[in-house]
Motif scaffolding. Sequence first.
Motif, PDB file in Angstrom:
ATOM      1  N   THR A   2       0.842  -1.200   0.000  1.00 11.22           N
ATOM      2  CA  THR A   2       0.000   0.000   0.000  1.00 11.22           C
ATOM      3  C   THR A   2       0.878   1.252   0.000  1.00 11.22           C
ATOM      4  OG1 THR A   2      -1.512  -1.235   1.415  1.00 11.22           O
ATOM      5  CG2 THR A   2      -1.913   1.119   1.228  1.00 11.22           C
ATOM      6  N   ASN A   3       0.468   2.248  -0.750  1.00 11.46           N
ATOM      7  CA  ASN A   3       1.095   3.566  -0.666  1.00 11.46           C
ATOM      8  C   ASN A   3       0.079   4.547  -0.106  1.00 11.46           C
ATOM      9  OD1 ASN A   3       3.481   2.656  -1.723  1.00 11.46           O
ATOM     10  ND2 ASN A   3       3.116   3.387  -3.791  1.00 11.46           N
ATOM     11  N   PHE A   4       0.554   5.706   0.366  1.00  9.39           N
ATOM     12  CA  PHE A   4      -0.384   6.704   0.900  1.00  9.39           C
ATOM     13  C   PHE A   4      -1.445   7.080  -0.133  1.00  9.39           C
ATOM     14  CE2 PHE A   4       2.992   7.604   4.080  1.00  9.39           C
ATOM     15  CZ  PHE A   4       2.207   7.476   5.213  1.00  9.39           C
ATOM     16  N   ILE A   5      -1.035   7.078  -1.409  1.00 14.51           N
ATOM     17  CA  ILE A   5      -1.945   7.486  -2.480  1.00 14.51           C
ATOM     18  C   ILE A   5      -3.147   6.535  -2.581  1.00 14.51           C
ATOM     19  CG2 ILE A   5      -0.891   6.246  -4.450  1.00 14.51           C
ATOM     20  CD1 ILE A   5      -0.911   9.162  -5.792  1.00 14.51           C
ATOM     21  N   ASP A   6      -2.972   5.279  -2.112  1.00 15.28           N
ATOM     22  CA  ASP A   6      -4.054   4.286  -2.189  1.00 15.28           C
ATOM     23  C   ASP A   6      -5.079   4.428  -1.066  1.00 15.28           C
ATOM     24  OD1 ASP A   6      -2.514   3.123  -4.255  1.00 15.28           O
ATOM     25  OD2 ASP A   6      -1.382   1.935  -2.792  1.00 15.28           O
ATOM     26  N   LEU A   7      -4.781   5.269  -0.073  1.00 15.00           N
ATOM     27  CA  LEU A   7      -5.651   5.324   1.114  1.00 15.00           C
ATOM     28  C   LEU A   7      -6.801   6.329   0.977  1.00 15.00           C
ATOM     29  CD1 LEU A   7      -2.923   5.100   3.923  1.00 15.00           C
ATOM     30  CD2 LEU A   7      -4.350   3.260   3.044  1.00 15.00           C
ATOM     31  N   GLY A   8      -6.827   7.048  -0.147  1.00  9.15           N
ATOM     32  CA  GLY A   8      -7.944   7.973  -0.362  1.00  9.15           C
ATOM     33  C   GLY A   8      -7.773   9.335   0.291  1.00  9.15           C
ATOM     34  N   LEU A   9      -6.558   9.650   0.716  1.00  4.35           N
ATOM     35  CA  LEU A   9      -6.308  10.964   1.327  1.00  4.35           C
ATOM     36  C   LEU A   9      -6.358  12.057   0.261  1.00  4.35           C
ATOM     37  CD1 LEU A   9      -3.335   9.865   3.591  1.00  4.35           C
ATOM     38  CD2 LEU A   9      -5.506  10.752   4.462  1.00  4.35           C
ATOM     39  N   SER A  10      -6.776  13.255   0.653  1.00  2.00           N
ATOM     40  CA  SER A  10      -6.939  14.339  -0.315  1.00  2.00           C
ATOM     41  C   SER A  10      -5.595  14.841  -0.847  1.00  2.00           C
ATOM     42  CB  SER A  10      -7.717  15.495   0.322  1.00  2.00           C
ATOM     43  OG  SER A  10      -6.976  16.028   1.386  1.00  2.00           O
ATOM     44  N   ALA A  11      -5.648  15.467  -2.030  1.00  2.00           N
ATOM     45  CA  ALA A  11      -4.441  15.927  -2.735  1.00  2.00           C
ATOM     46  C   ALA A  11      -3.533  16.834  -1.890  1.00  2.00           C
ATOM     47  CB  ALA A  11      -4.831  16.624  -4.036  1.00  2.00           C
ATOM     48  N   PRO A  12      -4.092  17.824  -1.136  1.00  2.00           N
ATOM     49  CA  PRO A  12      -3.202  18.679  -0.338  1.00  2.00           C
ATOM     50  C   PRO A  12      -2.410  17.898   0.718  1.00  2.00           C
ATOM     51  CG  PRO A  12      -5.400  19.637  -0.469  1.00  2.00           C
ATOM     52  CD  PRO A  12      -5.495  18.263  -1.039  1.00  2.00           C
ATOM     53  N   ILE A  13      -3.006  16.834   1.252  1.00  2.00           N
ATOM     54  CA  ILE A  13      -2.308  16.014   2.258  1.00  2.00           C
ATOM     55  C   ILE A  13      -1.217  15.195   1.577  1.00  2.00           C
ATOM     56  CG2 ILE A  13      -2.559  14.189   3.997  1.00  2.00           C
ATOM     57  CD1 ILE A  13      -5.466  15.140   4.370  1.00  2.00           C
ATOM     58  N   LEU A  14      -1.547  14.611   0.426  1.00  2.00           N
ATOM     59  CA  LEU A  14      -0.553  13.821  -0.316  1.00  2.00           C
ATOM     60  C   LEU A  14       0.634  14.700  -0.720  1.00  2.00           C
ATOM     61  CD1 LEU A  14      -2.923  11.669  -2.553  1.00  2.00           C
ATOM     62  CD2 LEU A  14      -1.583  10.869  -0.597  1.00  2.00           C
ATOM     63  N   LYS A  15       0.331  15.960  -1.055  1.00  2.00           N
ATOM     64  CA  LYS A  15       1.389  16.909  -1.433  1.00  2.00           C
ATOM     65  C   LYS A  15       2.333  17.152  -0.240  1.00  2.00           C
ATOM     66  CE  LYS A  15       1.937  21.611  -3.222  1.00  2.00           C
ATOM     67  NZ  LYS A  15       1.246  22.874  -3.534  1.00  2.00           N
ATOM     68  N   ALA A  16       1.756  17.306   0.955  1.00  2.00           N
ATOM     69  CA  ALA A  16       2.571  17.510   2.159  1.00  2.00           C
ATOM     70  C   ALA A  16       3.420  16.267   2.452  1.00  2.00           C
ATOM     71  CB  ALA A  16       1.681  17.834   3.349  1.00  2.00           C
ATOM     72  N   LEU A  17       2.828  15.076   2.281  1.00  2.00           N
ATOM     73  CA  LEU A  17       3.565  13.828   2.526  1.00  2.00           C
ATOM     74  C   LEU A  17       4.714  13.681   1.540  1.00  2.00           C
ATOM     75  CD1 LEU A  17       0.593  11.405   3.214  1.00  2.00           C
ATOM     76  CD2 LEU A  17       2.363  12.025   4.842  1.00  2.00           C
ATOM     77  N   THR A  97       2.685  20.159   9.892  1.00  2.00           N
ATOM     78  CA  THR A  97       3.413  19.666   8.716  1.00  2.00           C
ATOM     79  C   THR A  97       2.466  19.040   7.692  1.00  2.00           C
ATOM     80  OG1 THR A  97       5.373  19.243  10.062  1.00  2.00           O
ATOM     81  CG2 THR A  97       5.265  18.096   7.964  1.00  2.00           C
ATOM     82  N   TYR A  98       1.633  18.103   8.151  1.00  2.00           N
ATOM     83  CA  TYR A  98       0.749  17.384   7.222  1.00  2.00           C
ATOM     84  C   TYR A  98      -0.403  18.266   6.719  1.00  2.00           C
ATOM     85  CZ  TYR A  98       3.103  13.404   9.450  1.00  2.00           C
ATOM     86  OH  TYR A  98       4.041  12.540   9.952  1.00  2.00           O
ATOM     87  N   GLY A  99      -0.764  19.274   7.516  1.00  2.00           N
ATOM     88  CA  GLY A  99      -1.900  20.122   7.137  1.00  2.00           C
ATOM     89  C   GLY A  99      -1.481  21.439   6.522  1.00  2.00           C
ATOM     90  N   ARG A 100      -0.205  21.542   6.122  1.00  2.00           N
ATOM     91  CA  ARG A 100       0.304  22.854   5.685  1.00  2.00           C
ATOM     92  C   ARG A 100      -0.390  23.377   4.432  1.00  2.00           C
ATOM     93  NH1 ARG A 100       5.508  20.199   3.757  1.00  2.00           N
ATOM     94  NH2 ARG A 100       6.400  20.740   5.787  1.00  2.00           N
ATOM     95  N   HIS A 101      -0.916  22.483   3.574  1.00  2.00           N
ATOM     96  CA  HIS A 101      -1.601  22.949   2.359  1.00  2.00           C
ATOM     97  C   HIS A 101      -3.121  22.996   2.541  1.00  2.00           C
ATOM     98  CE1 HIS A 101       2.271  22.659   0.466  1.00  2.00           C
ATOM     99  NE2 HIS A 101       2.344  21.357   0.686  1.00  2.00           N
ATOM    100  N   VAL A 102      -3.563  22.752   3.756  1.00  2.00           N
ATOM    101  CA  VAL A 102      -5.010  22.713   4.028  1.00  2.00           C
ATOM    102  C   VAL A 102      -5.460  23.992   4.743  1.00  2.00           C
ATOM    103  CG1 VAL A 102      -6.833  21.401   5.230  1.00  2.00           C
ATOM    104  CG2 VAL A 102      -4.960  20.185   4.133  1.00  2.00           C
ATOM    105  N   GLY A 103      -4.498  24.674   5.375  1.00  2.00           N
ATOM    106  CA  GLY A 103      -4.841  25.910   6.090  1.00  2.00           C
ATOM    107  C   GLY A 103      -5.481  25.651   7.438  1.00  2.00           C
ATOM    108  N   LEU A 104      -4.882  24.748   8.217  1.00  2.00           N
ATOM    109  CA  LEU A 104      -5.404  24.414   9.554  1.00  2.00           C
ATOM    110  C   LEU A 104      -4.841  25.356  10.603  1.00  2.00           C
ATOM    111  CD1 LEU A 104      -4.998  20.576  10.083  1.00  2.00           C
ATOM    112  CD2 LEU A 104      -7.075  21.821   9.552  1.00  2.00           C
TER     113      LEU A 104
END
Length: 221
Positions: A2-17, A97-104
């Motif tokens: 499994t990769n993170f991309i397979d878990l259904g996480l949104s694009a901004p989170i995948l970008k941070a990862l 770190t993980y939420g940096r592109h989400v604006g948390l």
Amino acid sequence: MTNFIDLGLSAPILKALQGEGYVTPTPIQAKAIPTVMTGRDLLGIAQTGTGKTAAFALPIIHRLAANKRSAMHKGCRVLVLSPTRELATQIAESFRTYGRHVGLTVAVVFGGVGHVPQVKTLSRGVDVLVATPGRLMDHLKGKSLNLAGTEIFVLDEADQMLDLGFLPSIRRIVAHLSKNRQNLFFSATMPPEIGKLAEELLHDPARVAVAPAATTVERVA
């Protein structure tokens, strides 16, 4: 694999990862992330070093971003309780770190530092509040915090909380939370008192247990 991309996480989170160079989730992340994303309660038996902070932080950020709204005045959408200021600081850093592109908005509250700046931060309301139980109780008593609007509650290192004598405080804190919330509970071991607390807090939880990648002795060697 499994990769993170397979878990259904949104694009901004995948970008941070991707920015952190993370591709493959640890076993607890692969098991916990899809469950937490559905809104179900979770009981995780996992030690520090298994990657459990990301196992709850990533799906929580995903859920907050999918349902954007302001935290209530003096409130938080997510409350993470941690036994020590060091761990609280690390968890808050992970959310940033993980939420940096989400604006948390992320705040961390612990004892041994000035009260006033914390009161000021809390007054505006934050998406994620990471706190140690003692100082959180002070803010509740001082009416500088209102937990009624909290949507997700995370109790991390529950067995360490027990060792430090925080269980009565945790029960008092939980009494301030909305009944309608998601609960995530993590502990390395399950002594009877912790099992009892998990039963009180969790509603039909998914269970995830992982062994650490290596024992301490192997890591030292």
